[in-house]
Design an enzyme around this catalytic site. Structure first.
Site, PDB file in Angstrom:
ATOM      1  N   ALA A  69       0.699  -1.165  -0.190  1.00 13.72           N
ATOM      2  CA  ALA A  69      -0.127  -0.100  -0.013  1.00 13.72           C
ATOM      3  C   ALA A  69       0.879   1.451  -0.006  1.00 13.72           C
ATOM      4  O   ALA A  69       0.463   2.346  -0.648  1.00 13.72           O
ATOM      5  CB  ALA A  69      -1.136  -0.112   1.093  1.00 13.72           C
ATOM      6  N   THR A  70       2.049   1.303   0.436  1.00 13.46           N
ATOM      7  CA  THR A  70       2.808   2.431   0.555  1.00 13.46           C
ATOM      8  C   THR A  70       3.103   2.827  -0.726  1.00 13.46           C
ATOM      9  O   THR A  70       2.971   3.942  -1.350  1.00 13.46           O
ATOM     10  CB  THR A  70       4.552   2.012   1.467  1.00 13.46           C
ATOM     11  OG1 THR A  70       4.003   1.508   2.643  1.00 13.46           O
ATOM     12  CG2 THR A  70       5.217   3.234   1.152  1.00 13.46           C
ATOM     13  N   GLY A 129      -1.288  -6.318   0.872  1.00 14.83           N
ATOM     14  CA  GLY A 129      -1.446  -7.782   1.214  1.00 14.83           C
ATOM     15  C   GLY A 129      -1.488  -8.242   2.457  1.00 14.83           C
ATOM     16  O   GLY A 129      -2.334  -8.958   3.176  1.00 14.83           O
ATOM     17  N   HIS A 130      -0.555  -7.919   3.139  1.00 15.57           N
ATOM     18  CA  HIS A 130      -0.066  -8.286   4.907  1.00 15.57           C
ATOM     19  C   HIS A 130      -1.343  -7.723   5.700  1.00 15.57           C
ATOM     20  O   HIS A 130      -1.261  -8.172   6.882  1.00 15.57           O
ATOM     21  CB  HIS A 130       1.219  -8.083   5.235  1.00 15.57           C
ATOM     22  CG  HIS A 130       1.565  -6.669   5.655  1.00 15.57           C
ATOM     23  ND1 HIS A 130       1.710  -6.203   6.881  1.00 15.57           N
ATOM     24  CD2 HIS A 130       2.076  -5.507   4.655  1.00 15.57           C
ATOM     25  CE1 HIS A 130       2.095  -4.939   6.736  1.00 15.57           C
ATOM     26  NE2 HIS A 130       2.213  -4.555   5.642  1.00 15.57           N
ATOM     27  N   ASN A 144      -5.821   3.328  10.519  1.00 19.02           N
ATOM     28  CA  ASN A 144      -5.008   1.989  11.028  1.00 19.02           C
ATOM     29  C   ASN A 144      -5.011   2.150  12.278  1.00 19.02           C
ATOM     30  O   ASN A 144      -4.554   1.180  13.044  1.00 19.02           O
ATOM     31  CB  ASN A 144      -3.496   2.096  10.389  1.00 19.02           C
ATOM     32  CG  ASN A 144      -3.113   3.495  10.291  1.00 19.02           C
ATOM     33  OD1 ASN A 144      -3.476   4.574   9.715  1.00 19.02           O
ATOM     34  ND2 ASN A 144      -1.739   3.483  10.888  1.00 19.02           N
ATOM     35  N   CYS A 197       4.764   2.577  12.559  1.00 24.56           N
ATOM     36  CA  CYS A 197       5.919   3.398  12.348  1.00 24.56           C
ATOM     37  C   CYS A 197       6.158   4.386  13.537  1.00 24.56           C
ATOM     38  O   CYS A 197       7.114   4.718  13.848  1.00 24.56           O
ATOM     39  CB  CYS A 197       5.346   4.017  11.073  1.00 24.56           C
ATOM     40  SG  CYS A 197       4.419   3.168   9.994  1.00 24.56           S
TER      41      CYS A 197
HETATM   42  C1  LIG Z   1      -0.318  -0.794   6.654  1.00 26.59           C
HETATM   43  C2  LIG Z   1      -0.653   0.504   5.894  1.00 26.59           C
HETATM   44  C3  LIG Z   1      -0.110   1.068   4.890  1.00 26.59           C
HETATM   45  C4  LIG Z   1       1.249   0.588   4.307  1.00 26.59           C
HETATM   46  O1  LIG Z   1       1.010  -0.709   3.549  1.00 26.59           O
HETATM   47  P1  LIG Z   1       2.429  -1.467   3.303  1.00 26.59           P
HETATM   48  O2  LIG Z   1       1.579  -2.652   2.234  1.00 26.59           O
HETATM   49  O3  LIG Z   1       2.823  -2.299   4.475  1.00 26.59           O
HETATM   50  O4  LIG Z   1       3.010  -0.674   2.536  1.00 26.59           O
HETATM   51  C5  LIG Z   1      -0.785   2.330   4.232  1.00 26.59           C
HETATM   52  N1  LIG Z   1      -1.895   2.743   4.855  1.00 26.59           N
HETATM   53  C6  LIG Z   1      -2.416   2.012   5.874  1.00 26.59           C
HETATM   54  C7  LIG Z   1      -3.726   2.524   6.264  1.00 26.59           C
HETATM   55  C8  LIG Z   1      -2.028   1.179   6.468  1.00 26.59           C
HETATM   56  O5  LIG Z   1      -2.701   0.346   7.518  1.00 26.59           O
END
Ligand SMILES: *Cc1c(COP(=O)(O)O)cnc(C)c1O
Length: 386
Positions: free
Chosen positions: A74-75, A204-205, A155, A329
């Site tokens: 997602a990043t 994914g995770h 999150n 983070c």
């Molecule tokens: C975990 C998260 C991300 C980052 O996702 P990654 O796949 O770890 O890069 C971005 N936005 C939100 C809201 C998240 O919870």
């Protein structure tokens, strides 16, 4: 051997579902071909797996397979959406709107656009409930606004933003609507058409899939163009060069399928467990504050502050449960949560906060054990402080 703590940090990451692992295995071993190899069976079989996963992921959000672009997470999807739009619209529309409670990668991507492209960034505050003020959003969007980027599920505090209302406002004003759905995909109902969502980020995770894979949904619309941020072989329609990882993609596809099929059931189960845990904590510590909207929230997230508790000791005193006080983070940096600050939580209460995340593999027994551990931690301190 010490006992592993009870895992209650599902917002930081979710375990890989065993069915997901099973779906991935063949692509780590005998099916190792490059999915872009068009001349032989090794390429065809991995390409077929990628195609099926694309379809399964699209189904979850009522999109078409051709609108799903794989990224590393997602990043990357958020970076691609935000930088991609602002770069494509530079000189035409230079303004974007986002929220103070967004994930750091959205805030930082907006910041990079401001630095590199001269983007004018409006960061709207959120209410005490953590939700966007729709009138303020409407007022913030001008004819210069290219992009509105507002997350689906937060999150840290788990609140669900009113996606359909946001989409309607953005659409009426001719702005592109991007949503970071890392915490929402497969968990809450999302329909990209009904909600006027143009771009949507997936991880994914966060949904029982592997780390290192994600996707960007990109509406098929001639008015919507985004500039690629990764250049090379032109994979993923030229939007994201680099060899697609069939094992990880097959995992994300399987994760999407499982989440989609069990969504309602899983939500009910989590709601009951959350109510049970919060009930126990509130009974033992009546001053406890639940942060963020109580009804507009994802059932697997609890974010609670304990006034008069020494926050610097709270995690140490509850070590039998794997918890955090904010996002993974911010816990790495040790500062006070930006999100809690944005909803008006005092610094001292923000420090005395636990983010409790439960999910698919949490059991009733773990809920009871975790309640005991947390309550013991709080009571141990109460003796010292009060
Ligand atoms: C975990 C998260 C991300 C980052 O996702 P990654 O796949 O770890 O890069 C971005 N936005 C939100 C809201 C998240 O919870």
């Amino acid at each position: 051997m010490t006992k592993r703590p009870i895992y209650m940090d599902y917002q930081a990451s979710t375990p890989v579902d065993p069915r997901v692992l099973k779906a991935m295995m063949p692509y780590f071993t005998e099916k190792f071909g490059n999915p872009h190899s068009a001349t032989h069976m090794y390429g065809w079989e991995t390409e077929a797996a990628v195609d099926i996963a694309r379809e399964d992921i699209a189904t979850v959000i009522n999109a078409q397979a051709s609108q799903i672009y794989f990224t590393s997470g997602a990043t990357e999807a958020n970076n691609l959406a935000i930088k991609g739009v602002m770069q494509a619209y530079k000189g035409h529309k230079n303004h974007m709107v986002t929220l103070a409670s967004e994930h750091m990668c959205v805030i930082a991507s907006a910041g990079a656009c401001a630095n590199i492209l001269g983007t004018d960034v409006t960061i709207l505050g959120v209410g005490k409930d953590g939700l966007v003020d729709l009138d303020a959003l409407d007022a913030a969007i001008t004819d210069q606004t290219a992009l509105v980027s507002i997350m689906a599920v937060n999150n840290e505090i788990g609140v669900i933003q009113p996606l359909a209302d946001i989409g309607k406002i953005a659409c009426a004003k001719g702005a592109i609507f991007h949503t970071d759905a890392a915490q929402a995909f497969g968990k809450i109902h999302i329909d990209v058409d009904a909600m006027h969502i143009d771009l949507l980020s997936i991880s994914g995770h966060k949904t029982y899939g592997p780390k290192g894979i994600g996707a960007l949904y990109h509406r098929d619309d001639q008015r919507l163009t985004i500039a690629p941020q990764m250049h090379g072989g032109g994979q993923e329609g030229g939007l994201r060069s680099g060899t697609v990882a069939p094992a990880l993609v097959a995992g994300l596809g399987a994760a999407a399928n499982i989440a989609h099929e069990n969504r309602a059931q899983e939500e009910t189960r989590l709601k009951n467990m959350t109510a049970r845990l919060l009930g126990k904590l509130a009974a033992a510590y009546p001053a406890m504050i639940v942060n963020g909207s109580c009804d507009q929230r994802w059932a697997g997230n609890m974010n609670v502050s304990f006034p008069n508790i020494d926050g610097t000791r709270l995690l140490a005193d509850t070590r039998g449960v794997a918890l955090s006080s904010g996002s993974a983070c911010s816990s790495a940096k040790g500062g006070v949560s930006r999100v809690l600050t944005a909803i008006g939580v005092s610094e001292i209460n923000a420090k005395a906060t636990l983010r409790i995340g439960i999910g698919r593999f949490t059991t009733d027994d773990e809920i009871d054990q975790a309640a005991d551990i947390i309550i013991k931690g709080l009571q141990g301190q109460k003796k010292l402080i009060i």
